[in-house]
Design an enzyme around this catalytic site. Sequence first.
Site, PDB file in Angstrom:
ATOM      1  CG  ASN A  13      -4.452  -1.530  -4.491  1.00  0.00           C
ATOM      2  OD1 ASN A  13      -4.429  -0.893  -5.344  1.00  0.00           O
ATOM      3  ND2 ASN A  13      -3.273  -1.997  -3.949  1.00  0.00           N
ATOM      4  CD1 TRP A  14      -9.693  -2.610  -8.807  1.00  0.00           C
ATOM      5  CD2 TRP A  14     -10.368  -1.113 -10.060  1.00  0.00           C
ATOM      6  NE1 TRP A  14     -11.077  -2.825  -8.883  1.00  0.00           N
ATOM      7  CE2 TRP A  14     -11.541  -1.950  -9.871  1.00  0.00           C
ATOM      8  CE3 TRP A  14     -10.803   0.079 -10.665  1.00  0.00           C
ATOM      9  CZ2 TRP A  14     -12.651  -1.816 -10.026  1.00  0.00           C
ATOM     10  CZ3 TRP A  14     -12.225   0.448 -11.220  1.00  0.00           C
ATOM     11  CH2 TRP A  14     -13.077  -0.666 -11.033  1.00  0.00           C
ATOM     12  CE  LYS A  15      -1.629  -4.356  -6.486  1.00  0.00           C
ATOM     13  NZ  LYS A  15      -0.291  -5.272  -6.427  1.00  0.00           N
ATOM     14  CG  HIS A 101       0.456  -1.446  -1.335  1.00  0.00           C
ATOM     15  ND1 HIS A 101       1.455  -1.673  -2.365  1.00  0.00           N
ATOM     16  CD2 HIS A 101      -0.588  -2.098  -1.331  1.00  0.00           C
ATOM     17  CE1 HIS A 101       0.912  -2.803  -2.814  1.00  0.00           C
ATOM     18  NE2 HIS A 101      -0.363  -3.205  -2.392  1.00  0.00           N
ATOM     19  CD  GLU A 103       2.438  -2.980  -5.886  1.00  0.00           C
ATOM     20  OE1 GLU A 103       1.787  -1.884  -6.137  1.00  0.00           O
ATOM     21  OE2 GLU A 103       2.252  -4.173  -5.884  1.00  0.00           O
ATOM     22  CD  GLU A 171      -1.456  -5.863   1.313  1.00  0.00           C
ATOM     23  OE1 GLU A 171      -2.280  -6.380   0.402  1.00  0.00           O
ATOM     24  OE2 GLU A 171      -0.924  -4.809   0.608  1.00  0.00           O
ATOM     25  N   GLY A 181       8.175 -12.408  -7.228  1.00  0.00           N
ATOM     26  CA  GLY A 181       7.934 -13.316  -8.606  1.00  0.00           C
ATOM     27  C   GLY A 181       8.103 -14.610  -7.987  1.00  0.00           C
ATOM     28  CB  SER A 221      -1.301 -14.434  -4.125  1.00  0.00           C
ATOM     29  OG  SER A 221      -0.134 -13.878  -4.457  1.00  0.00           O
ATOM     30  N   GLY A 242      -5.378  -7.262  -4.737  1.00  0.00           N
ATOM     31  CA  GLY A 242      -4.729  -6.663  -5.842  1.00  0.00           C
ATOM     32  C   GLY A 242      -5.090  -7.207  -6.949  1.00  0.00           C
ATOM     33  N   GLY A 243      -4.231  -8.264  -7.785  1.00  0.00           N
ATOM     34  CA  GLY A 243      -4.486  -8.767  -9.012  1.00  0.00           C
ATOM     35  C   GLY A 243      -5.786  -9.154  -9.522  1.00  0.00           C
TER      36      GLY A 243
HETATM   37  C1  PEP Z   1      -1.745  -5.827  -2.684  1.00  0.00           C
HETATM   38  O1  PEP Z   1      -0.703  -5.432  -3.783  1.00  0.00           O
HETATM   39  O2  PEP Z   1      -2.197  -5.204  -2.101  1.00  0.00           O
HETATM   40  C2  PEP Z   1      -2.008  -7.145  -3.199  1.00  0.00           C
HETATM   41  C3  PEP Z   1      -2.724  -7.709  -2.162  1.00  0.00           C
HETATM   42  O3  PEP Z   1      -1.806  -7.684  -4.654  1.00  0.00           O
HETATM   43  P1  PEP Z   1      -1.975  -9.157  -4.773  1.00  0.00           P
HETATM   44  O4  PEP Z   1      -3.562  -9.471  -4.579  1.00  0.00           O
HETATM   45  O5  PEP Z   1      -2.070  -8.995  -6.518  1.00  0.00           O
HETATM   46  O6  PEP Z   1      -1.037 -10.095  -4.321  1.00  0.00           O
END
Ligand code: PEP
Length: 245
Positions: A13-15, A101, A103, A171, A181, A221, A242-243
């Site tokens: 997920n490149w967001k 998701h 977000e 998730e 955070g 993460s 994600g990240g």
């Molecule tokens: C996500 O937002 O779907 C996700 C898994 O992000 P991250 O891997 O950055 O925690």
Amino acid sequence: MKSPTRMPLVVANWKMNPTTSEEATRLFSAISASLKKTKATVVVAPPAIFLGALKQGMRKAPKHIALGAQNVHPLESGPHTGQLSVRMLYASGASYCIVGHSECRALGESDALVNAKVHALLKSRMTPILCVGELERDQSGKYYAVVETQVRASLHDVKKKDIEKVVIAYEPIWAISSGDGKGRTATPEDAHEMRLFIVKILTDLYGRTMAERVQILYGGSVNETNAEGIFTQSGVNGFLVGGAS
Ligand code: PEP
């Protein structure tokens, strides 16, 4: 623990990254080239505006790489400013789509809306990647009820014959890098117990055979350091990343 029978699935997920089509194309080519021998299905979900450019790159990509969208509107067309339909995303090369998701839920997306998106995708033979997960883990285990409500409501009226076409991504919001955070990560046990719990809900809804066919991913993460441990110890079928993607 039952080992996954299907090829693992990893969704990137490149967001809202990268910022240009050129960068997206470069990154996608590099990923395709480096994954030639990978024994996993890899879905790259870029910002929708870059799907068309990456669709060109798909010609040279190995068969186990696919494109995904990060969101969709459940209706086919109409006065829905800024939205994209299943058909538009499919025409742009996406065969998977993330829904629910955290977000997007944080912006007001309800379980009912997520459910409508799941139905719209299934109708068009696109694979929904349904995200569920609690904001917090409390001592009394209320987070189980949160996840159960999300799973049941998001799958409302999904037929038994269709359930294996849905991918579920667990998730926990507290473990997502954009989450609270505090930088906490889930343990393989956290992912394992929730995977079992989701299988139990699916068994209740669709019977054990169908429940075991549903791919359940973990997201939060995940990176090159913790992926192997979570994958081998939790029994999940893959990751939503994600990240680190
Ligand atoms: C996500 O937002 O779907 C996700 C898994 O992000 P991250 O891997 O950055 O925690």
